[in-house]
Scaffold this active site. Sequence first.
Site, mmCIF file in Angstrom:
data_model
loop_
_atom_site.group_PDB
_atom_site.id
_atom_site.type_symbol
_atom_site.label_atom_id
_atom_site.label_comp_id
_atom_site.label_asym_id
_atom_site.label_seq_id
_atom_site.Cartn_x
_atom_site.Cartn_y
_atom_site.Cartn_z
ATOM 1 N N ASP A 1 0.916 -1.214 -0.027
ATOM 2 C CA ASP A 1 0.113 -0.071 -0.055
ATOM 3 C C ASP A 1 0.808 1.393 -0.080
ATOM 4 O OD1 ASP A 1 -2.618 1.332 0.264
ATOM 5 O OD2 ASP A 1 -2.079 1.780 2.512
ATOM 6 N N ASP B 1 -0.253 5.030 0.909
ATOM 7 C CA ASP B 1 -0.513 6.247 1.806
ATOM 8 C C ASP B 1 -0.361 5.598 3.288
ATOM 9 O OD1 ASP B 1 -0.930 8.734 2.874
ATOM 10 O OD2 ASP B 1 -2.645 9.023 1.887
ATOM 11 N N ASP C 1 -1.244 -0.441 6.127
ATOM 12 C CA ASP C 1 -1.309 0.081 7.425
ATOM 13 C C ASP C 1 -2.807 -0.053 7.904
ATOM 14 O OD1 ASP C 1 -2.121 1.915 5.276
ATOM 15 O OD2 ASP C 1 -2.462 3.498 6.846
#
Length: 358
Positions: free
Chosen positions: A41, A43, A245
């Site tokens: 991922d 961001d 995250d």
Amino acid sequence: MRSASGTSPTPDEPVGDAPPRTRTGASERPLAEAYDTALLDLDGVVYAGGEAVPHAVRALEGARGRGLGLAYVTNNAARTPRTVAAHLTELGVPAEPEDVITSAQAVARLIAEDVPPGAPVLAIGAEGLRVALEERGLRVVESADDGPAAVVQGYGGPGMPWERLMEAAVAVQRGVRWYASNTDLTIPSGRGIAPGNGAAVEVVRIATRAVRPAPEPRVAGKPLPPMHRESILRTGARRPLVVGDRLDTDIEGAYAGGVDSLLVLTGVTDAAQLLAAGPECRPTFVARDLRGLLVPHPEVRALAEGFVCEGWTATATGSELELNGSGDPLDGLRALCAAAWTDPRALDPGKALARLGL
């Protein structure tokens, strides 16, 4: 889920049927050597607010040096892979457009499989969505009156005109097939939490609620299988590791895809949320940041008095989680995960996490 020595399922293989995870996994080798491709991922993992996350650049350089393939998988359909790759390269993470997989590409594949070649598609979104559709040989149109075979929504940025949502609503009311790149309700911004593409999808849903049967979009993005399929098809990964995250997109997507995952604590998810994670949102591994790719991960062992990881012992006592010992706080968190995920009660981790400074 498959272990570090396992292989990824093929895109059409049934997935997501593994027993619930009750403790984090162990790897005697650094993860960068145990897997062939990291599906990262962006961001909150590689960058935040446009700037590189601390330690991310060097960690990815080290992982690449150990032979780990790096692919960047994002639910953001607004930017093209070329734009994303250029941004990563500017941050010090060399990347090519083919290293980037977006939800726009995943939804474009879905649509191309459902409609004739060259079919008109009403695209409600930004350049990334339009480019992905055109690469699949589909013709982008602007109005519900242009006879679209499909309507698709992707994040269009804060300046997307309201009239675009109106066109989508009109098309859906007419029975046009409806698609969405993703349904993330919110996205992070430099000024706080902003509405995401999922919020725009809800606007169209509200506007078309009188239609019977109620229309539902086909969604491509994480955590749903089309995004994982797109990632595997584009990378050819045999032993992928999903790195993210967010529990509800990255980690749940890995669970749905039947592959291992690494949660990094540099973005949305904190330690308390990790302990409360449901079975489908529990990562295989956990690390402070991307340096977790470069090290082995210790085993969590079950003993009569609780769960042990290195110098820490975690137990569920009464309504609380208790933690005793010393050492790396992350090992204490791993032990706590096992205690929390094994006991079905809602346990208060406050005192235990305070000991770890997490």
